[in-house]
Enzyme design. Sequence first.
Site, PDB file in Angstrom:
ATOM      1  N   GLU A 141      -3.572   9.781  18.013  1.00  0.00           N
ATOM      2  CA  GLU A 141      -4.403  10.522  18.616  1.00  0.00           C
ATOM      3  C   GLU A 141      -3.964  11.548  19.513  1.00  0.00           C
ATOM      4  O   GLU A 141      -4.150  13.037  19.669  1.00  0.00           O
ATOM      5  CB  GLU A 141      -4.572   9.585  19.379  1.00  0.00           C
ATOM      6  CG  GLU A 141      -4.743   8.417  19.416  1.00  0.00           C
ATOM      7  CD  GLU A 141      -4.357   6.810  18.936  1.00  0.00           C
ATOM      8  OE1 GLU A 141      -4.401   5.663  18.951  1.00  0.00           O
ATOM      9  OE2 GLU A 141      -3.272   7.496  18.437  1.00  0.00           O
ATOM     10  N   ALA A 177       4.525  -6.414 -16.141  1.00  0.00           N
ATOM     11  CA  ALA A 177       3.453  -6.277 -17.333  1.00  0.00           C
ATOM     12  C   ALA A 177       3.600  -6.645 -18.495  1.00  0.00           C
ATOM     13  O   ALA A 177       5.181  -7.498 -18.511  1.00  0.00           O
ATOM     14  CB  ALA A 177       4.400  -4.334 -17.108  1.00  0.00           C
ATOM     15  N   SER A 211      12.192  -3.893 -24.679  1.00  0.00           N
ATOM     16  CA  SER A 211      10.469  -3.993 -23.682  1.00  0.00           C
ATOM     17  C   SER A 211      10.720  -2.410 -23.147  1.00  0.00           C
ATOM     18  O   SER A 211       9.002  -2.200 -22.614  1.00  0.00           O
ATOM     19  CB  SER A 211      11.142  -5.113 -22.473  1.00  0.00           C
ATOM     20  OG  SER A 211      11.753  -3.716 -21.907  1.00  0.00           O
ATOM     21  N   ARG A 266       5.385   1.983  -5.396  1.00  0.00           N
ATOM     22  CA  ARG A 266       7.140   2.249  -5.172  1.00  0.00           C
ATOM     23  C   ARG A 266       7.467   3.133  -3.824  1.00  0.00           C
ATOM     24  O   ARG A 266       7.547   3.490  -2.643  1.00  0.00           O
ATOM     25  CB  ARG A 266       8.211   2.897  -6.074  1.00  0.00           C
ATOM     26  CG  ARG A 266       8.189   1.911  -6.870  1.00  0.00           C
ATOM     27  CD  ARG A 266       9.478   2.547  -7.932  1.00  0.00           C
ATOM     28  NE  ARG A 266      10.359   1.904  -8.961  1.00  0.00           N
ATOM     29  CZ  ARG A 266      10.933   2.639  -9.721  1.00  0.00           C
ATOM     30  NH1 ARG A 266      11.253   4.140  -9.938  1.00  0.00           N
ATOM     31  NH2 ARG A 266      11.055   2.092 -10.993  1.00  0.00           N
ATOM     32  N   GLU A 307      10.386  -5.598  -8.601  1.00  0.00           N
ATOM     33  CA  GLU A 307       9.739  -5.289 -10.118  1.00  0.00           C
ATOM     34  C   GLU A 307      11.432  -6.130 -10.663  1.00  0.00           C
ATOM     35  O   GLU A 307      12.555  -5.599 -10.490  1.00  0.00           O
ATOM     36  CB  GLU A 307      10.300  -3.544 -10.365  1.00  0.00           C
ATOM     37  CG  GLU A 307       9.250  -3.022 -10.268  1.00  0.00           C
ATOM     38  CD  GLU A 307       9.583  -1.708 -10.437  1.00  0.00           C
ATOM     39  OE1 GLU A 307      10.128  -1.125 -11.098  1.00  0.00           O
ATOM     40  OE2 GLU A 307       9.019  -0.283  -9.430  1.00  0.00           O
ATOM     41  N   LEU A 320      13.425 -14.661 -11.240  1.00  0.00           N
ATOM     42  CA  LEU A 320      12.180 -13.939 -10.002  1.00  0.00           C
ATOM     43  C   LEU A 320      10.930 -14.054  -9.628  1.00  0.00           C
ATOM     44  O   LEU A 320      10.573 -14.599  -8.127  1.00  0.00           O
ATOM     45  CB  LEU A 320      13.004 -12.524  -9.524  1.00  0.00           C
ATOM     46  CG  LEU A 320      12.899 -12.264  -7.948  1.00  0.00           C
ATOM     47  CD1 LEU A 320      13.369 -13.243  -6.952  1.00  0.00           C
ATOM     48  CD2 LEU A 320      13.447 -10.934  -7.978  1.00  0.00           C
ATOM     49  N   SER A 345      10.241 -17.157  -9.293  1.00  0.00           N
ATOM     50  CA  SER A 345      10.512 -17.934  -7.990  1.00  0.00           C
ATOM     51  C   SER A 345      10.138 -17.893  -6.665  1.00  0.00           C
ATOM     52  O   SER A 345       9.453 -18.443  -5.181  1.00  0.00           O
ATOM     53  CB  SER A 345      12.067 -17.527  -7.335  1.00  0.00           C
ATOM     54  OG  SER A 345      12.991 -18.445  -8.636  1.00  0.00           O
TER      55      SER A 345
END
Length: 359
Positions: free
Chosen positions: A48, A150, A164, A180, A287, A292, A295
Amino acid sequence: MMSRAIQLAKRGIYTTAPNPNVGCVIVQTDGQIVGEGFHAKAGEPHAEVHAMRMAGDKAKGATAYVTLEPCSHYGRTPPCAEGLIKAQVSKVICAMQDPNPKVAGRGINMLRDAGIEVEIGLLEQDAIDLNPAFIKRMQTGMPFVQLKMAASLDGQTALANGQSQWITSPESRRDVQNYRAKSGAVLSTSQTVIEDNASLNVRWAELPSSAQTHYAEDELRQPIRVILDRQNQLRPELKLYQAPTSVLRVAEASADITVGTTDVGQLDLHDLMRQLPANHIDHIWVEAGATLAKSLIEAQLVDELILYLAPKLMGSDGRGLMGALGLTSMSDVIDLEIKDVRQVGADIRIVAKPVLRNR
Protein backbone atom coordinates in the site's frame (compact mmCIF):
# COMPACT_ATOMS: atom_id res chain seq x y z
CA MET A 1 -7.93 -4.54 -10.81
CA MET A 2 -7.71 -7.19 -8.09
CA SER A 3 -6.19 -9.59 -10.61
CA ARG A 4 -3.53 -6.97 -11.25
CA ALA A 5 -2.91 -6.65 -7.51
CA ILE A 6 -2.50 -10.41 -7.23
CA GLN A 7 -0.02 -10.44 -10.12
CA LEU A 8 1.96 -7.69 -8.41
CA ALA A 9 1.98 -9.65 -5.15
CA LYS A 10 3.57 -12.62 -6.93
CA ARG A 11 6.66 -10.53 -7.62
CA GLY A 12 7.62 -10.99 -3.99
CA ILE A 13 7.43 -14.79 -3.86
CA TYR A 14 11.21 -15.17 -3.71
CA THR A 15 11.92 -12.48 -1.12
CA THR A 16 9.11 -11.63 1.30
CA ALA A 17 9.12 -14.63 3.68
CA PRO A 18 8.26 -14.80 6.48
CA ASN A 19 6.07 -11.81 5.58
CA PRO A 20 3.11 -12.39 3.25
CA ASN A 21 3.02 -11.57 -0.46
CA VAL A 22 0.77 -8.54 -0.93
CA GLY A 23 -0.14 -6.38 -3.92
CA CYS A 24 -2.04 -3.09 -4.12
CA VAL A 25 -3.59 -1.08 -6.97
CA ILE A 26 -5.09 2.41 -6.55
CA VAL A 27 -7.69 3.40 -9.14
CA GLN A 28 -9.52 6.67 -9.74
CA THR A 29 -13.24 6.79 -10.47
CA ASP A 30 -12.63 6.88 -14.22
CA GLY A 31 -10.79 3.54 -14.03
CA GLN A 32 -7.30 4.99 -14.38
CA ILE A 33 -4.59 3.26 -12.32
CA VAL A 34 -2.69 5.96 -10.46
CA GLY A 35 -0.66 3.84 -8.08
CA GLU A 36 0.46 0.26 -7.63
CA GLY A 37 2.98 -1.68 -5.61
CA PHE A 38 3.92 -4.91 -3.89
CA HIS A 39 5.67 -5.95 -0.70
CA ALA A 40 9.22 -7.04 -1.52
CA LYS A 41 10.93 -7.83 1.78
CA ALA A 42 10.34 -7.88 5.54
CA GLY A 43 11.17 -4.51 7.07
CA GLU A 44 10.64 -2.66 3.80
CA PRO A 45 7.51 -0.66 2.83
CA HIS A 46 4.30 -2.59 2.35
CA ALA A 47 2.43 -2.78 -0.96
CA GLU A 48 0.00 0.00 0.00
CA VAL A 49 2.87 2.38 0.79
CA HIS A 50 4.45 1.88 -2.63
CA ALA A 51 1.06 2.40 -4.32
CA MET A 52 0.29 5.54 -2.31
CA ARG A 53 3.72 7.03 -3.05
CA MET A 54 3.12 6.48 -6.76
CA ALA A 55 -0.41 7.91 -6.59
CA GLY A 56 0.43 10.97 -4.52
CA ASP A 57 -2.51 13.42 -4.38
CA LYS A 58 -4.37 11.32 -6.95
CA ALA A 59 -5.16 8.79 -4.21
CA LYS A 60 -7.79 11.18 -2.80
CA GLY A 61 -11.25 9.81 -3.59
CA ALA A 62 -9.80 6.73 -5.30
CA THR A 63 -10.38 3.01 -4.65
CA ALA A 64 -7.57 0.82 -3.33
CA TYR A 65 -7.55 -2.86 -4.27
CA VAL A 66 -5.45 -4.85 -1.79
CA THR A 67 -4.85 -8.61 -1.73
CA LEU A 68 -4.68 -8.68 2.09
CA GLU A 69 -6.36 -6.55 4.74
CA PRO A 70 -4.21 -3.45 5.44
CA CYS A 71 -2.28 -3.77 8.69
CA SER A 72 -3.42 -1.84 11.74
CA HIS A 73 -0.41 -2.12 14.06
CA TYR A 74 3.03 -0.58 14.32
CA GLY A 75 5.80 -3.04 13.48
CA ARG A 76 8.91 -2.22 11.51
CA THR A 77 6.62 -0.07 9.34
CA PRO A 78 3.60 2.16 10.23
CA PRO A 79 0.03 0.84 9.83
CA CYS A 80 -1.12 0.79 6.20
CA ALA A 81 -4.72 1.39 7.24
CA GLU A 82 -3.64 4.67 8.79
CA GLY A 83 -1.80 5.60 5.60
CA LEU A 84 -4.87 4.95 3.44
CA ILE A 85 -6.95 7.12 5.76
CA LYS A 86 -4.45 9.97 5.49
CA ALA A 87 -4.39 9.55 1.70
CA GLN A 88 -8.20 10.06 1.77
CA VAL A 89 -9.11 7.09 -0.43
CA SER A 90 -12.87 6.64 -0.60
CA LYS A 91 -13.00 2.84 -0.80
CA VAL A 92 -10.83 -0.17 -0.03
CA ILE A 93 -11.48 -3.60 -1.52
CA CYS A 94 -9.64 -6.44 0.25
CA ALA A 95 -9.37 -9.90 -1.22
CA MET A 96 -9.19 -11.44 2.27
CA GLN A 97 -9.00 -10.64 5.96
CA ASP A 98 -5.57 -10.89 7.56
CA PRO A 99 -5.22 -14.08 9.70
CA ASN A 100 -2.55 -12.36 11.81
CA PRO A 101 -4.07 -11.96 15.31
CA LYS A 102 -2.47 -8.50 15.50
CA VAL A 103 -4.68 -7.44 12.59
CA ALA A 104 -7.63 -9.86 12.11
CA GLY A 105 -10.26 -7.26 11.18
CA ARG A 106 -8.77 -4.31 13.05
CA GLY A 107 -7.48 -2.72 9.85
CA ILE A 108 -10.92 -3.05 8.28
CA ASN A 109 -12.58 -1.53 11.34
CA MET A 110 -10.08 1.32 11.40
CA LEU A 111 -10.92 2.17 7.79
CA ARG A 112 -14.67 1.97 8.35
CA ASP A 113 -14.45 4.09 11.49
CA ALA A 114 -12.78 6.75 9.32
CA GLY A 115 -15.75 6.69 6.92
CA ILE A 116 -14.04 4.63 4.20
CA GLU A 117 -16.18 2.01 2.46
CA VAL A 118 -14.65 -1.49 2.71
CA GLU A 119 -15.48 -4.66 0.81
CA ILE A 120 -13.94 -8.09 1.49
CA GLY A 121 -13.73 -11.31 -0.50
CA LEU A 122 -13.01 -10.36 -4.12
CA LEU A 123 -10.87 -13.18 -5.60
CA GLU A 124 -10.39 -14.49 -2.07
CA GLN A 125 -9.16 -17.96 -3.06
CA ASP A 126 -6.50 -16.46 -5.33
CA ALA A 127 -5.34 -14.35 -2.41
CA ILE A 128 -5.27 -17.40 -0.11
CA ASP A 129 -3.19 -19.27 -2.66
CA LEU A 130 -0.59 -16.49 -2.52
CA ASN A 131 0.32 -17.17 1.10
CA PRO A 132 -0.33 -20.75 2.29
CA ALA A 133 2.69 -20.71 4.62
CA PHE A 134 1.91 -17.35 6.22
CA ILE A 135 -1.73 -18.33 6.71
CA LYS A 136 -0.91 -21.71 8.25
CA ARG A 137 1.61 -20.21 10.67
CA MET A 138 -0.88 -17.58 11.78
CA GLN A 139 -3.68 -20.10 12.22
CA THR A 140 -1.75 -23.02 13.76
CA GLY A 141 1.74 -21.86 14.72
CA MET A 142 3.17 -24.55 12.42
CA PRO A 143 5.03 -24.23 9.10
CA PHE A 144 3.72 -25.21 5.67
CA VAL A 145 5.51 -28.38 4.52
CA GLN A 146 6.04 -29.44 0.91
CA LEU A 147 7.60 -32.87 0.38
CA LYS A 148 9.44 -33.37 -2.91
CA MET A 149 9.85 -36.88 -4.28
CA ALA A 150 11.01 -38.25 -7.63
CA ALA A 151 10.59 -41.72 -9.06
CA SER A 152 10.42 -43.81 -12.18
CA LEU A 153 7.01 -44.64 -13.56
CA ASP A 154 7.07 -47.90 -11.58
CA GLY A 155 7.75 -46.06 -8.33
CA GLN A 156 11.49 -46.58 -7.87
CA THR A 157 13.80 -43.85 -6.58
CA ALA A 158 17.11 -45.60 -7.25
CA LEU A 159 18.60 -48.79 -8.62
CA ALA A 160 19.43 -51.62 -6.24
CA ASN A 161 23.05 -50.39 -6.11
CA GLY A 162 21.88 -46.92 -5.05
CA GLN A 163 22.41 -45.06 -8.33
CA SER A 164 19.75 -42.38 -8.86
CA GLN A 165 21.30 -39.54 -10.90
CA TRP A 166 19.42 -38.60 -12.89
CA ILE A 167 15.94 -40.08 -12.83
CA THR A 168 14.19 -36.86 -13.76
CA SER A 169 14.72 -34.44 -16.63
CA PRO A 170 16.73 -31.19 -16.54
CA GLU A 171 13.43 -29.30 -16.72
CA SER A 172 12.20 -31.00 -13.54
CA ARG A 173 15.44 -30.20 -11.76
CA ARG A 174 15.04 -26.55 -12.72
CA ASP A 175 11.47 -26.72 -11.44
CA VAL A 176 12.84 -27.89 -8.09
CA GLN A 177 15.04 -24.78 -7.97
CA ASN A 178 11.91 -22.66 -8.32
CA TYR A 179 10.29 -24.44 -5.37
CA ARG A 180 13.45 -24.11 -3.27
CA ALA A 181 13.58 -20.37 -3.98
CA LYS A 182 10.02 -19.89 -2.76
CA SER A 183 10.66 -21.70 0.53
CA GLY A 184 12.13 -20.37 3.74
CA ALA A 185 14.08 -23.55 4.45
CA VAL A 186 15.10 -26.85 2.92
CA LEU A 187 14.81 -29.84 5.24
CA SER A 188 16.96 -32.92 4.71
CA THR A 189 19.07 -35.49 6.54
CA SER A 190 22.82 -35.77 6.94
CA GLN A 191 22.69 -39.09 5.08
CA THR A 192 21.15 -37.47 2.00
CA VAL A 193 23.52 -34.51 2.17
CA ILE A 194 26.61 -36.72 2.46
CA GLU A 195 25.53 -39.21 -0.23
CA ASP A 196 24.94 -36.46 -2.80
CA ASN A 197 27.36 -33.90 -1.33
CA ALA A 198 24.41 -31.57 -1.77
CA SER A 199 24.48 -27.83 -1.16
CA LEU A 200 20.65 -27.52 -1.13
CA ASN A 201 20.88 -23.88 -2.17
CA VAL A 202 19.12 -22.08 -5.03
CA ARG A 203 20.97 -21.92 -8.35
CA TRP A 204 19.90 -18.56 -9.73
CA ALA A 205 20.80 -19.45 -13.32
CA GLU A 206 18.24 -22.30 -13.24
CA LEU A 207 15.31 -20.16 -12.10
CA PRO A 208 12.55 -19.05 -14.48
CA SER A 209 13.39 -16.04 -16.64
CA SER A 210 10.68 -14.06 -14.80
CA ALA A 211 12.64 -14.44 -11.55
CA GLN A 212 15.91 -13.42 -13.18
CA THR A 213 14.19 -10.37 -14.66
CA HIS A 214 12.90 -9.09 -11.32
CA TYR A 215 15.85 -10.01 -9.09
CA ALA A 216 19.60 -9.88 -9.32
CA GLU A 217 21.35 -12.96 -8.02
CA ASP A 218 22.49 -11.22 -4.82
CA GLU A 219 18.90 -10.09 -4.08
CA LEU A 220 17.50 -13.61 -4.06
CA ARG A 221 16.67 -15.07 -0.66
CA GLN A 222 18.52 -18.34 -0.13
CA PRO A 223 16.66 -20.87 2.05
CA ILE A 224 18.07 -21.91 5.38
CA ARG A 225 19.24 -25.56 5.34
CA VAL A 226 17.76 -27.58 8.22
CA ILE A 227 19.54 -30.93 8.55
CA LEU A 228 18.65 -33.87 10.79
CA ASP A 229 22.00 -35.09 12.12
CA ARG A 230 21.62 -37.10 15.30
CA GLN A 231 24.85 -39.04 14.58
CA ASN A 232 26.90 -35.83 14.15
CA GLN A 233 28.03 -36.74 10.63
CA LEU A 234 28.11 -33.27 9.06
CA ARG A 235 31.59 -31.92 8.32
CA PRO A 236 32.79 -28.40 7.34
CA GLU A 237 34.25 -29.58 4.02
CA LEU A 238 30.82 -30.52 2.62
CA LYS A 239 29.32 -28.33 -0.14
CA LEU A 240 26.50 -27.65 2.30
CA TYR A 241 28.79 -25.29 4.21
CA GLN A 242 30.26 -23.60 1.13
CA ALA A 243 26.96 -21.84 0.32
CA PRO A 244 26.43 -18.48 2.07
CA THR A 245 23.15 -19.24 3.87
CA SER A 246 23.08 -20.68 7.37
CA VAL A 247 22.75 -24.35 8.26
CA LEU A 248 20.69 -25.40 11.28
CA ARG A 249 21.72 -28.81 12.58
CA VAL A 250 18.98 -30.77 14.36
CA ALA A 251 19.74 -33.40 16.98
CA GLU A 252 18.83 -34.47 20.53
CA ALA A 253 21.61 -32.40 22.10
CA SER A 254 24.47 -30.01 21.25
CA ALA A 255 22.74 -28.78 18.10
CA ASP A 256 21.37 -25.55 16.66
CA ILE A 257 17.88 -26.97 17.24
CA THR A 258 17.48 -29.62 19.92
CA VAL A 259 14.41 -31.84 19.76
CA GLY A 260 13.08 -34.75 21.75
CA THR A 261 12.58 -38.30 20.56
CA THR A 262 9.48 -40.38 19.94
CA ASP A 263 8.51 -43.64 21.62
CA VAL A 264 10.34 -45.54 18.87
CA GLY A 265 13.54 -43.53 19.31
CA GLN A 266 13.26 -41.24 16.26
CA LEU A 267 13.71 -37.48 16.34
CA ASP A 268 10.39 -35.86 17.19
CA LEU A 269 9.36 -34.12 13.97
CA HIS A 270 6.37 -32.43 15.62
CA ASP A 271 8.76 -30.87 18.13
CA LEU A 272 10.96 -29.66 15.26
CA MET A 273 8.06 -28.13 13.34
CA ARG A 274 6.84 -26.29 16.42
CA GLN A 275 10.28 -24.70 16.82
CA LEU A 276 10.93 -23.63 13.24
CA PRO A 277 8.63 -20.53 13.18
CA ALA A 278 10.73 -19.10 16.02
CA ASN A 279 13.64 -19.20 13.55
CA HIS A 280 11.57 -17.12 11.06
CA ILE A 281 10.77 -20.23 9.01
CA ASP A 282 7.18 -20.85 7.96
CA HIS A 283 7.67 -22.65 4.63
CA ILE A 284 9.60 -25.94 4.46
CA TRP A 285 10.71 -27.70 1.27
CA VAL A 286 11.76 -31.29 2.02
CA GLU A 287 14.36 -33.12 -0.07
CA ALA A 288 15.32 -36.43 1.49
CA GLY A 289 15.07 -40.18 1.19
CA ALA A 290 12.24 -42.60 1.84
CA THR A 291 12.79 -42.79 5.61
CA LEU A 292 12.18 -39.10 6.35
CA ALA A 293 9.42 -38.92 3.73
CA LYS A 294 7.62 -41.83 5.36
CA SER A 295 8.04 -40.36 8.85
CA LEU A 296 6.65 -36.96 7.81
CA ILE A 297 3.65 -38.50 6.07
CA GLU A 298 2.90 -40.87 8.95
CA ALA A 299 3.14 -37.93 11.36
CA GLN A 300 0.63 -36.04 9.18
CA LEU A 301 3.02 -33.12 8.80
CA VAL A 302 2.98 -32.88 4.99
CA ASP A 303 0.74 -30.22 3.46
CA GLU A 304 1.68 -30.90 -0.15
CA LEU A 305 3.42 -33.77 -1.91
CA ILE A 306 5.29 -32.74 -5.08
CA LEU A 307 5.98 -35.92 -7.04
CA TYR A 308 7.98 -36.04 -10.28
CA LEU A 309 7.39 -39.24 -12.28
CA ALA A 310 9.96 -39.95 -15.00
CA PRO A 311 9.14 -42.07 -18.08
CA LYS A 312 11.50 -44.83 -17.00
CA LEU A 313 11.11 -48.40 -15.71
CA MET A 314 13.60 -49.57 -13.07
CA GLY A 315 12.13 -52.81 -11.79
CA SER A 316 11.05 -54.00 -8.38
CA ASP A 317 14.64 -54.69 -7.28
CA GLY A 318 15.20 -50.91 -7.07
CA ARG A 319 14.58 -48.70 -4.05
CA GLY A 320 10.92 -47.86 -3.55
CA LEU A 321 9.38 -44.45 -3.13
CA MET A 322 8.08 -44.91 0.39
CA GLY A 323 9.33 -48.15 1.85
CA ALA A 324 7.13 -50.43 3.93
CA LEU A 325 4.16 -48.85 5.70
CA GLY A 326 2.96 -52.09 7.31
CA LEU A 327 -0.64 -51.63 6.17
CA THR A 328 -3.01 -54.60 6.40
CA SER A 329 -6.30 -52.98 5.41
CA MET A 330 -7.38 -50.73 2.55
CA SER A 331 -9.07 -48.54 5.14
CA ASP A 332 -5.60 -47.63 6.40
CA VAL A 333 -4.09 -46.48 3.11
CA ILE A 334 -3.05 -42.85 2.80
CA ASP A 335 -5.47 -41.01 0.53
CA LEU A 336 -4.32 -38.09 -1.58
CA GLU A 337 -6.26 -35.21 -3.08
CA ILE A 338 -4.76 -34.40 -6.49
CA LYS A 339 -4.44 -30.63 -6.88
CA ASP A 340 -2.45 -30.36 -10.10
CA VAL A 341 -1.00 -32.63 -12.80
CA ARG A 342 1.19 -31.32 -15.60
CA GLN A 343 4.11 -32.27 -17.80
CA VAL A 344 7.50 -30.80 -16.92
CA GLY A 345 10.05 -31.67 -19.56
CA ALA A 346 9.69 -35.38 -20.18
CA ASP A 347 8.29 -35.96 -16.68
CA ILE A 348 4.90 -35.69 -15.03
CA ARG A 349 4.62 -33.49 -11.95
CA ILE A 350 1.82 -34.30 -9.53
CA VAL A 351 0.90 -31.94 -6.69
CA ALA A 352 -1.21 -33.72 -4.10
CA LYS A 353 -2.53 -33.01 -0.64
CA PRO A 354 -2.56 -35.86 1.90
CA VAL A 355 -6.04 -36.36 3.36
CA LEU A 356 -5.61 -36.14 7.12
CA ARG A 357 -7.25 -38.73 9.33
CA ASN A 358 -8.26 -38.42 12.95
CA ARG A 359 -5.23 -39.26 15.03
